[in-house]
Design an enzyme around this catalytic site. Structure first.
Site, short mmCIF file in Angstrom:
data_model
loop_
_atom_site.label_atom_id
_atom_site.label_comp_id
_atom_site.label_asym_id
_atom_site.label_seq_id
_atom_site.Cartn_x
_atom_site.Cartn_y
_atom_site.Cartn_z
N LYS A 72 -0.68 1.42 9.69
CA LYS A 72 0.12 1.32 8.46
C LYS A 72 0.98 2.56 8.29
O LYS A 72 0.50 3.69 8.36
CB LYS A 72 -0.81 1.21 7.24
N GLU A 127 -7.06 14.08 9.88
CA GLU A 127 -6.11 15.19 10.04
C GLU A 127 -5.49 15.41 8.67
O GLU A 127 -4.68 14.61 8.22
CB GLU A 127 -5.00 14.81 11.04
N CYS A 146 2.18 19.79 7.77
CA CYS A 146 0.80 20.14 7.43
C CYS A 146 0.43 21.53 7.92
O CYS A 146 -0.35 22.23 7.31
CB CYS A 146 -0.14 19.11 8.03
N GLU A 182 -1.52 23.45 -1.26
CA GLU A 182 -0.48 23.04 -0.32
C GLU A 182 0.75 22.58 -1.13
O GLU A 182 0.64 21.66 -1.95
CB GLU A 182 -1.01 21.89 0.52
P1 NAP Z 1 -1.44 10.76 1.46
O1 NAP Z 1 -1.02 10.50 0.09
O2 NAP Z 1 -2.86 11.10 1.72
O3 NAP Z 1 -1.03 9.45 2.30
C1 NAP Z 1 -1.24 9.34 3.68
C2 NAP Z 1 -1.33 7.88 4.02
O4 NAP Z 1 -2.49 7.30 3.44
C3 NAP Z 1 -0.16 7.05 3.49
O5 NAP Z 1 0.12 6.03 4.40
C4 NAP Z 1 -0.74 6.50 2.21
O6 NAP Z 1 -0.07 5.37 1.73
C5 NAP Z 1 -2.17 6.20 2.62
N1 NAP Z 1 -3.14 6.14 1.55
C6 NAP Z 1 -3.03 6.58 0.26
N2 NAP Z 1 -4.17 6.34 -0.41
C7 NAP Z 1 -5.02 5.73 0.46
C8 NAP Z 1 -6.35 5.24 0.36
N3 NAP Z 1 -7.05 5.34 -0.76
N4 NAP Z 1 -6.91 4.68 1.45
C9 NAP Z 1 -6.24 4.59 2.61
N5 NAP Z 1 -4.96 5.02 2.76
C10 NAP Z 1 -4.36 5.60 1.70
O7 NAP Z 1 -0.61 11.91 2.14
P2 NAP Z 1 0.96 12.06 2.15
O8 NAP Z 1 1.35 12.63 0.84
O9 NAP Z 1 1.61 10.82 2.61
O10 NAP Z 1 1.16 13.11 3.33
C11 NAP Z 1 1.12 14.45 3.12
C12 NAP Z 1 -0.25 15.02 3.49
O11 NAP Z 1 -0.55 14.73 4.86
C13 NAP Z 1 -0.27 16.51 3.38
O12 NAP Z 1 -1.43 16.92 2.73
C14 NAP Z 1 -0.27 16.98 4.83
O13 NAP Z 1 -0.82 18.23 5.04
C15 NAP Z 1 -1.01 15.90 5.51
N6 NAP Z 1 -0.68 15.85 6.94
C16 NAP Z 1 -1.61 16.31 7.83
C17 NAP Z 1 -1.35 16.31 9.20
C18 NAP Z 1 -2.36 16.79 10.19
O14 NAP Z 1 -2.19 16.53 11.37
N7 NAP Z 1 -3.41 17.48 9.77
C19 NAP Z 1 -0.13 15.83 9.65
C20 NAP Z 1 0.80 15.36 8.72
C21 NAP Z 1 0.50 15.39 7.36
P3 NAP Z 1 1.20 5.61 0.73
O15 NAP Z 1 2.30 6.09 1.57
O16 NAP Z 1 1.47 4.31 0.13
O17 NAP Z 1 0.74 6.61 -0.28
#
Ligand code: NAP
Ligand code: MG
Length: 509
Positions: free
Chosen positions: A216, A290, A324, A421
């Protein structure tokens, strides 16, 4: 000062005038006040070579499947709708997971590893052929500068497919002495900051190990994944081996909680990572997370300062800080504090903020309105808690979501901007006196994804990085990736590794 007037023949680049007519000194002084960057003619990547549909259904079992609900995906640099994409309901997720299970049982787990490798190579090569199209779509949908999507996202994504294609028939060498087998259906959920790259990190090792996939995309950046679905079709990947859907957090939770998904790979926020961990606890699902980061970038007094300044810039302003592993906490040794501030202030002025499709752009658009609000809120907290803000004075476009490259000095360890963050182009600067203090401050975080160390002495690099609790530590460089290097976190940055031989472990029993 003596003023110069333009020569009769105005200097031009590709037919457009380099400077406006009139008094050049006045013009330069005026623009220098706003933005000391050189004045460049626009160099817009022409989106004519891309092909996008107005509406994307869900890619399930090798076909485009209609659904009940669709939502818009917009271009964050101008707020225009680019396309509509399907919202996967619980029924759609069930259809996708069952298609993946069938493909696993009937085809993917049965064909020889060498054959699997051939398909993955084919996917890599087709992405390579379409690299320019992928780069432009990534920049339109997500807001990142096209020079980054073209130079980093797309080449790295296809490099991961090439790399894992090579492992497909060599798993015995990856795990010597162990008899490993595939797991089944992998449910994969990715964020919006590197859509194609995150998909490659997850799909390539899953397929190489013999698993099938339901993935997804994030709500705001679904388009390159649907282009990837077209690649899967062109590669004639057997139906159902990779299923690509769009939706929101609820769609993600349907994937996590489906009884047939046996491996969950999640990249995103720590907050959602914790929810997924609770949901998978007590089940037979394998999990890798991650998550977020708050990396320390440590500059010692003996560091090559100019190189370090570039490392700081790429560490935090690259991809608007939507990274990230961004070096969002700068730790500077006190003796060089003034020179670093001075050089950083100067360099900040030369960053060009604007149209992501302009090849000159250094900092593009913030991914969404929601993300922009989050950045503003944290910046406000920095000011009210007593840190001193420094911002580029560049002009910003009227439409779209933008934030000026920013850094804070006088930051205390207790400030929110030193702990949370921000995920935007905002750097918090702290100082230290001794190497021990630098390490202590670097480790003073809930996260542990990455860090940077800048010094002239190799011994200091090894001494420092052996004490830093972070999954990746760069020395005298920053934000460099390679498919053969594992990537992942400590503490609240998650667990499990993606990339490298270690990245295969998550996809085998
Ligand atoms: P997020 O809100 O956690 O969303 C990530 C993904 O999960 C999106 O596809 C989101 O859908 C989905 N999601 C949201 N709630 C969920 C749930 N309850 N169950 C399953 N899936 C769910 O994060 P983001 O704001 O998109 O991304 C930014 C974050 O990602 C930052 O904290 C960053 O540090 C982290 N990140 C980490 C890495 C790494 O390798 N460690 C790499 C890239 C990013 P929606 O889009 O509809 O919300
Ligand atoms: Mg979008």
């Amino acid at each position: 000062m003596k003023t110069r007037t333009l020569p009769f023949k105005k200097p031009t680049v590709n037919g457009s005038i380099l400077f406006p007519p009139g008094n050049v000194t006045e013009y330069i002084e005026k623009t220098e006040k706003k933005n000391s960057a050189w004045v460049y003619s626009k160099s817009i990547e022409d989106p004519k070579h891309i092909s996008l549909k107005q509406k994307y259904d869900l890619f399930i079992n090798g076909k485009w499947i209609k659904t009940n609900k669709y939502f818009d995906t917009i271009n964050p640099s101008n707020e225009k709708v680019i396309a509509q994409v399907g919202y996967a309901s619980v029924k759609d997720v069930d259809l996708a997971v069952k298609a993946a299970q069938k493909a696993y049982d009937k085809v993917w787990n049965r064909i020889s590893p060498k054959e699997r490798g051939k398909y993955i190579y084919r996917i890599a090569r087709i992405i390579q052929e379409k690299a320019r199209e992928f780069a432009v779509i990534e920049s339109m949908d997500g807001g990142k500068p096209v020079k980054e999507s073209k130079g980093i996202d797309v080449p790295l994504a296809l490099a991961h497919f090439f790399y894992y294609a090579g492992w497909a028939d060599k798993l015995d060498y990856a795990f010597p002495g162990k008899n490993v087998s595939s797991i089944g259906v992998a449910g994969q959920i990715i964020p919006w900051n590197f859509p194609l790259l995150m998909a490659a990190w997850k799909i390539a090792p899953a397929l190489a190990c013999g698993n099938t996939v339901v993935i997804k995309s994030a709500e705001t950046t679904p388009l390159t994944l649907f282009k990837l679905a077209e690649v899967m079709q062109e590669a004639e990947l057997p139906d159902g081996v990779v299923n690509i859907i769009s939706g929101d957090g609820q769609t993600g939770s349907f994937i996590v909680n489906h009884p047939l998904t046996k491996k969950i790979a999640f990249t995103g926020s720590t907050e959602v990572g914790k929810i997924i961990m609770r949901q998978t606890a007590g089940t037979d699902k394998k999990l890798t997370l991650e998550l977020g980061g708050k990396a320390a970038n440590i500059i010692f007094e003996d560091a090559p300062i100019d190189a370090a300044i570039e490392g700081i810039i790429s560490g935090i302003y690259f991809n608007q800080g939507h990274v990230c592993c961004a070096g969002s906490r700068l730790l500077v040794q006190e003796s060089i504090k003034n020179i670093v501030f001075k050089k950083l202030t100067h360099r900040l002025k030369s960053l060009r903020v604007g149209d992501p499709l302009d090849k000159n752009t250094d900092v593009g658009a913030i991914n969404s309105k929601m993300q922009l609000e989050k950045i503003k809120l944290l910046v406000k907290s920095g000011i009210s808690e007593g840190a001193v803000i420094h911002q580029s004075e560049c002009e910003l476009p009227d439409k779209g979501y933008w934030f000026r490259p920013t850094f804070f000095t006088e930051v205390a360890q207790s400030h929110r901007i030193a702990n949370e963050e921000i995920f935007g182009p905002v750097l918090s600067i702290l100082t230290f006196r001794t190497p021990a203090e630098a390490v202590e401050k670097a480790n003073n975080t809930f996260y542990g994804l990455s860090a940077g160390v800048w010094t002239d002495k190799g011994s200091k690099i090894f001494k420092t990085l052996s004490k830093i609790r972070a999954g990746v530590v760069w020395s005298n460089t920053y934000n460099k990736f390679n498919p053969a290097s594992p990537f992942g976190g400590y503490k609240e940055s998650g667990f499990g590794r993606e990339g490298g031989r270690q990245g295969l472990e998550a996809y085998v029993k």
